[in-house]
Design an enzyme around this catalytic site. Structure first.
Site, PDB file in Angstrom:
ATOM      1  N   CYS A   1     -25.801  88.579  79.158  1.00  0.00           N
ATOM      2  CA  CYS A   1     -25.085  89.494  80.244  1.00  0.00           C
ATOM      3  C   CYS A   1     -23.525  89.947  79.296  1.00  0.00           C
ATOM      4  CB  CYS A   1     -24.403  89.132  81.115  1.00  0.00           C
ATOM      5  SG  CYS A   1     -25.229  88.960  82.431  1.00  0.00           S
TER       6      CYS A   1
ATOM      7  N   ARG B   1     -27.928  90.893  74.588  1.00  0.00           N
ATOM      8  CA  ARG B   1     -27.664  89.318  76.315  1.00  0.00           C
ATOM      9  C   ARG B   1     -27.907  89.481  76.699  1.00  0.00           C
ATOM     10  NH1 ARG B   1     -21.582  88.744  73.459  1.00  0.00           N
ATOM     11  NH2 ARG B   1     -21.362  87.286  75.905  1.00  0.00           N
TER      12      ARG B   1
ATOM     13  N   TRP C   1     -29.002  90.051  82.499  1.00  0.00           N
ATOM     14  CA  TRP C   1     -29.847  88.370  82.111  1.00  0.00           C
ATOM     15  C   TRP C   1     -29.574  87.121  83.881  1.00  0.00           C
ATOM     16  CZ3 TRP C   1     -29.592  83.163  82.714  1.00  0.00           C
ATOM     17  CH2 TRP C   1     -30.996  82.535  82.157  1.00  0.00           C
TER      18      TRP C   1
ATOM     19  N   ASN D   1     -19.898  88.062  83.581  1.00  0.00           N
ATOM     20  CA  ASN D   1     -21.043  87.686  82.609  1.00  0.00           C
ATOM     21  C   ASN D   1     -20.554  86.111  83.194  1.00  0.00           C
ATOM     22  OD1 ASN D   1     -22.059  86.534  80.757  1.00  0.00           O
ATOM     23  ND2 ASN D   1     -21.079  87.573  79.264  1.00  0.00           N
ATOM     24  N   GLY D   2     -21.461  85.374  83.445  1.00  0.00           N
ATOM     25  CA  GLY D   2     -20.829  83.837  83.615  1.00  0.00           C
ATOM     26  C   GLY D   2     -21.528  83.495  84.938  1.00  0.00           C
TER      27      GLY D   2
ATOM     28  N   GLU E   1     -39.771  73.227  65.705  1.00  0.00           N
ATOM     29  CA  GLU E   1     -39.395  74.251  66.202  1.00  0.00           C
ATOM     30  C   GLU E   1     -40.248  76.198  66.020  1.00  0.00           C
ATOM     31  OE1 GLU E   1     -37.029  76.228  66.413  1.00  0.00           O
ATOM     32  OE2 GLU E   1     -37.488  77.863  64.811  1.00  0.00           O
TER      33      GLU E   1
ATOM     34  N   LYS F   1     -41.448  78.574  68.638  1.00  0.00           N
ATOM     35  CA  LYS F   1     -41.857  79.647  68.382  1.00  0.00           C
ATOM     36  C   LYS F   1     -42.650  80.584  69.222  1.00  0.00           C
ATOM     37  CE  LYS F   1     -38.830  80.559  66.945  1.00  0.00           C
ATOM     38  NZ  LYS F   1     -37.117  80.291  66.932  1.00  0.00           N
TER      39      LYS F   1
ATOM     40  N   GLU G   1     -42.548  80.659  72.747  1.00  0.00           N
ATOM     41  CA  GLU G   1     -41.280  82.459  72.921  1.00  0.00           C
ATOM     42  C   GLU G   1     -41.963  83.170  72.875  1.00  0.00           C
ATOM     43  OE1 GLU G   1     -37.188  81.744  71.956  1.00  0.00           O
ATOM     44  OE2 GLU G   1     -37.943  81.118  69.829  1.00  0.00           O
TER      45      GLU G   1
ATOM     46  N   HIS H   1     -49.187  57.510  71.481  1.00  0.00           N
ATOM     47  CA  HIS H   1     -48.046  57.098  72.508  1.00  0.00           C
ATOM     48  C   HIS H   1     -48.627  57.634  74.107  1.00  0.00           C
ATOM     49  CE1 HIS H   1     -46.755  54.113  70.255  1.00  0.00           C
ATOM     50  NE2 HIS H   1     -46.758  54.458  69.886  1.00  0.00           N
TER      51      HIS H   1
ATOM     52  N   LYS I   1     -30.694  86.338  73.895  1.00  0.00           N
ATOM     53  CA  LYS I   1     -29.717  86.364  72.520  1.00  0.00           C
ATOM     54  C   LYS I   1     -29.208  85.031  72.711  1.00  0.00           C
ATOM     55  CE  LYS I   1     -29.952  86.824  67.323  1.00  0.00           C
ATOM     56  NZ  LYS I   1     -31.623  85.518  67.344  1.00  0.00           N
TER      57      LYS I   1
HETATM   58  C1  F6R Z   1     -35.034  80.761  69.927  1.00  0.00           C
HETATM   59  C2  F6R Z   1     -33.438  81.130  69.872  1.00  0.00           C
HETATM   60  C3  F6R Z   1     -32.557  80.524  71.079  1.00  0.00           C
HETATM   61  C4  F6R Z   1     -31.376  79.793  70.264  1.00  0.00           C
HETATM   62  C5  F6R Z   1     -30.203  78.586  71.482  1.00  0.00           C
HETATM   63  C6  F6R Z   1     -29.254  78.773  70.950  1.00  0.00           C
HETATM   64  O1  F6R Z   1     -35.739  81.117  69.187  1.00  0.00           O
HETATM   65  O2  F6R Z   1     -32.934  81.453  69.836  1.00  0.00           O
HETATM   66  O3  F6R Z   1     -33.775  78.561  71.572  1.00  0.00           O
HETATM   67  O4  F6R Z   1     -31.152  78.552  69.542  1.00  0.00           O
HETATM   68  O5  F6R Z   1     -30.407  79.515  72.564  1.00  0.00           O
HETATM   69  O6  F6R Z   1     -28.754  79.919  70.118  1.00  0.00           O
HETATM   70  P1  F6R Z   1     -27.082  79.996  69.304  1.00  0.00           P
HETATM   71  O7  F6R Z   1     -27.666  79.938  67.959  1.00  0.00           O
HETATM   72  O8  F6R Z   1     -27.091  81.264  68.965  1.00  0.00           O
HETATM   73  O9  F6R Z   1     -25.937  78.574  69.701  1.00  0.00           O
END
Ligand code: F6R
Length: 624
Positions: A2, A27, A74, A100-101, A497, A501, A504, A520, A619
């Protein structure tokens, strides 16, 4: 999560609020809304979906108000609908709130307010704040007192912006363990969760403290603690550059940001390791400690660095994956034991750190609530702290005096790519720095690794030159339902990772495994419909990884690998081969991730997904 914005001044508020919201859409993009005060009336305009929907709505409105608040959401409490979009108001439509929160005790408060006759219009936790402030305001018409009394009743961590139609020249902002900044211009003031939002209008800002209320007018800001004590802090100059999001020749920011990785690495390496024959430059410059803006560098003394017995890393998501590789790198070069924790798993636990521990928080945004909470906990237990972040102006940067700032520029696409490789390179540099300070590694090996590291940007460029092959490979697999990624050692986290990727960006289910772990249990999911992507780099675990791939092939899985050019073994085992240039196993995660990023991108693009803003994500994850 948010974004909150506000404006008071002489210009029309709505265009300013929208321009601020555009900078904060990272956000959250479930809904957006604004509230303005016009002719003694509160007007609330909001729309579910991306900011573009609100913009369409606003096109038919001619709001000329010069004061307003806005929000990009969000969703936490309540579905992402029009009715749950912020701002929310009290029953009379007199007080508007954006938030926000999470208000953790909202259910109890809601019951209490309903029993007093308040009419609720949404499913959100936010709405209780509007009714609560309104209730207290009507007791004696004192808005500051009403806000102060209300926030003392709220549980959780949050930021708020509140307007009262009876005080059209004032915005009340509340920060409780969040990030909120006030921008001060000439006869105008701004409010935003991230100063980037108003950077185009002013660079003078006041950051709200942990539990603080700001009373903002167009002529300035007054600050109060929750206990009513007035605080005074002069504005500081924001060191964030005004940012214009530009895709250049690319269709998506994600693709642009993947392509920028060699440049980003060169910038980070040039800053911290301009000469491989000299020590890594992570020490804070002597002059850097003055002033209130955080500065990059490590201020721990050599004695303190030598005294560190354990390193604890806390991070989430992609930053967690970078940290897992960081563990392997630091342990290899320094022999200091490293633990990596998913930051949210540190909550409610006894974090075993002390004054001989270095706790490292890794976060590109520097605002991730779980990561910040874990770092604060470690700090309170006496641990040394260090932050790795891409935002020099972030909450994280203000929490520790030891900082590595990655040189990425703003990452727009929600899925992290360039900030991931920059976090990785930060770990390489940190490990080398620690190894030098503690005389922990053979100087010949260190020089060899430093030289290898300097070559990485050029080798990444070679991989980017193979995009067409990767696109074709991605096309072959775009219709699958499940994908398994596996790797060992340094590239086990690369597998995690790679899977993240793909999930998402394309919404295809994917899981990453330590290759040795497949047998396992996870091997049970394999059949001819499941592609298995193996990361296979010559080194200590090469043969064993190849054997694990054979085990998957024996179960008829579709076999894909990321391997080094010229590896003749792979042709017998794999149907699709993505190559990287030959590289020291120790440095290989910096290369192996690139074809995986592109593979996921091309699949998502072929499926027509919303590449830069995947569904349900944000983000900056500022709720716990
Ligand atoms: C995946 C991604 C998220 C962030 C995670 C932590 O592509 O971007 O998994 O890595 O939300 O975010 P930061 O690095 O901002 O703490």
């Amino acid at each position: 999560m948010c974004g909150i914005v506000g404006y008071l001044g002489t210009a029309k508020a709505v265009p300013v609020l929208v321009s601020e919201l555009k900078c904060l859409e990272y956000r959250g993009y479930d809904s957006a809304g604004v509230a303005v005060i016009e002719e003694g009336r509160l007007r609330v305009l909001k729309a579910a979906g991306k900011l573009a929907n609100l913009e369409s709505l606003l096109r038919t409105e001619n709001a000329y108000a010069t004061v307003g608040i806005g929000h990009t959401r969000w969703a936490t409490h309540g579905a992402p609908t029009d009715k749950n979009a912020h701002p929310h108001t009290d029953s009379e439509g007199q007080i508007a709130v954006v938030h926000n929160g999470i208000i953790e005790n909202y259910r109890d408060l809601k019951d209490e307010l309903i029993s007093k006759g308040c009419k609720f219009a949404s499913d959100t936790d936010t709405e209780v704040v509007a009714h609560l402030v309104s209730t207290y305001y009507h007791e004696d018409n004192d808005m500051l007192k009403a806000v102060m009394t209300a926030v003392r009743r709220l549980k959780g961590i949050y930021a708020l912006a509140i307007m009262n139609v009876e005080e059209p020249d004032t915005i009340y902002a509340v920060n409780h363990h969040y990030s909120l900044t006030v921008g001060l211009g000439d006869n105008e003031s701004f409010l935003a969760s991230d100063s980037l939002a108003y950077r185009q209008y002013t660079n003078q800002m006041v950051r709200l403290d942990q539990s603080e209320i700001a009373v903002i007018t167009k002529n300035g800001v007054r600050l109060y603690g929750f206990d009513g004590a007035e605080a005074s802090r002069p504005p500081t100059a924001s060191d964030v550059n005004a940012f214009v999001a530009d895709k250049g020749q690319f269709k998506h920011f994600l693709h642009k940001e993947i392509s920028e990785q060699p440049v980003v690495l060169r910038q980070t390496l040039t800053k911290y390791m301009p000469d491989v024959n000299k020590p890594v430059l992570l020490r804070k410059a002597d002059t850097a400690s003055s002033g209130s803006a955080p500065s990059a560098g490590i201020s721990l003394t050599n004695m303190q660095l030598r005294g560190i017995e354990r390193i604890q890393v806390v991070a989430c998501g992609t930053a967690y994956h970078a940290s897992l590789i960081g563990k392997y790198i630091i342990e290899e070069l320094t022999s200091i034991p490293v633990e990596v924790e998913i930051a949210s798993e540190c909550r409610g636990r006894k974090l075993l750190v002390n004054e001989r521990t270095l706790t490292i928080a890794v976060s590109q945004s520097g605002e991730t609530a779980d990561t910040l909470a874990a770092l604060k906990d470690a700090k309170s237990r006496g641990s040394f702290t260090l932050g790795i972040t891409n935002r020099a102006d972030s909450h994280l940067a203000h929490l520790t005096s030891n900082l590595i700032i990655t040189q990425c520029g703003i990452e727009v696409s929600v899925a992290a790519t360039k900030t991931y490789v920059a976090q990785l390179v930060s770990f390489y540099l940190l490990a080398m720095f620690l190894a030098e300070e503690r005389d922990a590694v053979d100087p010949g090996r260190l020089l060899e690794l430093k030289k290898g590291l300097m070559l990485i940007p050029t080798l990444q460029e070679k991989i980017l030159g193979q995009e067409e092959e990767i696109r074709q490979a991605a096309n072959k697999y775009k219709s699958v339902q499940d994908v398994v990624f596996m790797g060992r050692g340094f590239n086990y986290p690369t597998a995690l990772e790679g899977a993240l990727k793909l999930k998402e960006l394309s919404y295809i289910h994917a899981s990453g495994y330590a290759a040795g772990e497949l047998k396992h249990g996870p091997i049970a999911v394999l059949d001819e419909k499941v592609p298995v992507i193996t990361i296979l780099v010559p080194g200590k675990v090469y043969e064993k990884t190849l054997s694990n791939a054979q085990e998957a092939k024996a179960r008829n899985a579709q076999m894909i690998c990321v391997s080094v050019e010229g590896d003749q073994n792979v042709h017998h085992t794999f149907d699709t081969i993505l190559t990287i240039p030959p590289v020291d196993e120790f440095l290989s995660p910096l290369l192996a991730v690139v074809p995986l990023q592109l593979f996921s991108y091309f699949i998502a693009e072929a499926l027509g997904k919303d590449v830069d803003q995947p569904r349900n994500l944000a983000k900056s994850v500022t709720v716990e």
